[in-house]
Each structure stands twice: as structure tokens, then as C-alpha cells.
Design an enzyme around this catalytic site. Sequence first.
Site, short mmCIF file in Angstrom:
data_model
loop_
_atom_site.label_atom_id
_atom_site.label_comp_id
_atom_site.label_asym_id
_atom_site.label_seq_id
_atom_site.Cartn_x
_atom_site.Cartn_y
_atom_site.Cartn_z
CB SER A 9 -1.04 0.06 1.32
OG SER A 9 -1.62 1.18 1.23
CG HIS A 34 -4.19 -1.57 -1.95
ND1 HIS A 34 -5.14 -1.97 -2.25
CD2 HIS A 34 -4.37 -0.67 -0.99
CE1 HIS A 34 -6.04 -1.80 -1.90
NE2 HIS A 34 -5.94 -0.93 -0.79
CG ASP A 36 -4.85 2.85 0.54
OD1 ASP A 36 -6.07 1.98 0.65
OD2 ASP A 36 -4.12 2.43 1.23
CG MET A 38 -8.44 7.63 1.93
SD MET A 38 -7.65 7.36 3.80
CE MET A 38 -6.74 5.99 3.52
CG HIS A 70 -9.28 0.58 -1.25
ND1 HIS A 70 -8.88 0.20 -0.05
CD2 HIS A 70 -10.75 0.69 -1.17
CE1 HIS A 70 -9.76 0.14 0.67
NE2 HIS A 70 -10.96 0.28 0.04
CG MET A 72 -11.38 3.78 1.16
SD MET A 72 -10.24 3.60 2.44
CE MET A 72 -8.70 3.62 1.54
CG MET A 141 -12.14 -2.61 4.09
SD MET A 141 -10.48 -2.13 3.37
CE MET A 141 -9.86 -1.32 4.82
CG ASP A 175 -6.29 -2.68 2.74
OD1 ASP A 175 -5.47 -2.49 3.46
OD2 ASP A 175 -6.92 -1.57 2.07
#
Length: 228
Positions: A9, A34, A36, A38, A70, A72, A141, A175
Amino acid sequence: MSEAKIAPSLLSGDFSNLEHEVGRMLEYGSDWLHVDIMDSQFVPSLTIGPIVVKAMRNHFTKEKAFFDCHLMVMNPEKWVDEFADAGANMFCFHYEATEKHMEVINRAHERGMLVSCAVKPNTPVEVLDPLVQHLDMALIMTVEPGKGGQSFRSECLPKVNYLRKRYPDLDIEVDGGLSPKTVDAASDAGANVIVAGTAVFKAENPTQVIAELRNSVLKAQETKPWAK
């Protein structure tokens, strides 16, 4: 049986030099990166968006670096085209963030991306059953999304086993809090895609850690009843 894939990540990497971080993770033997995303709405934190993904993509082809994005974020249907244009390989959205699940899945596939749906620790895994036949991957998750460095929650692993027993060829990603100390539990439950942040980026020997994570998955695939 789905292949073992290790996805460090980038949330645990150096955001001031992501080109370097992607490159060294590839050298260490990672399969995916990965990423992330957000938005400070679905989760409290704010990280990066499609502009940064595209900046990384400018240095690495899709064949060279697999960007497992990913999201979020709320209303992920609004972001499908932007991440496709940025060069995302995988578009992973949260079940809880939209009611337009099939719209997201279909549009992302139309734009040439693989598609995953993620569920938070308190979301029943059964919500994915109507979607699985349309997905390339499911993400379970094992921490609350939105912050790195949390402790692994083993109570989430029955969700992984539920999916593995019913969908033996599905990529199942885990994850949150994964490391050589916790990965065996995830692998034994049936996970084949392992996300690890701090455990890889802060390791003295990241190559060794990535190999340990992969070997855990491979061992489980050889020995567990669900693999027969």
C-alpha cells in the site's frame, strides 16, 4: 485457484517521491501497487486522486505496474471515467458508498478496468452475493477504512472464508494490519491478494517480507480443505 498477489500500500510510502516508491516495490517483487483514495467524506482522511494516479502512470505502463485503486469515497460512480483516464487497472469501490453498484461495475468494465467491491468490518459479506458474478475481485477490510497502521481484526476473516467456499476462482483481497505475523490467518481463510503497508515499506528487507506474504498464500492453497 486464484493466483497469489502481494500489493504493497502506497499509503505507507513517501508521497513526495511516489515514482521512486512504485519502482522500488516492483524491484522488491510486488505484484500490484495498492493505491488508497480517500475523500474526507466517506472516511475522515484525505489522500490523493486521479491526477496523482496519472502522474504515476506516466512513468509506468499498465503492464509494468498494476494500480489497484481502492476508492474510499462517496458516490464512486462519479469517478469511474476519471480513474480510467488516469490509468487505473483496478477500480475498487465500497459497497457502503453508493446504491448504484451495477452502474459502477458496468461503467468501469466498459472503460477497460477490472472491478472490485469492498466491505467494511461491520458490513455483512452476504451483500456481495448478488454482485460477485459481475466482479473481478472482492475486498474484505480487516480494519476500519481511512487510516493506516491499525491493528488486524481477525474477526473479519469468516467473510473471506464465506466467499472462498462459494466462489473458488474469485480474487479475494484482504486489507488492514497485514504482516508476516498476521498473514497466515488471512491466507488460511482463503485470501489470495494481500495488501500490506507498514510491514513492507518499513521493513529492513522488503523483498523478504513480500516473499513471506506470498509463501503464506501459496502454502494455504496447497493445504486447506477449500483448496481441494
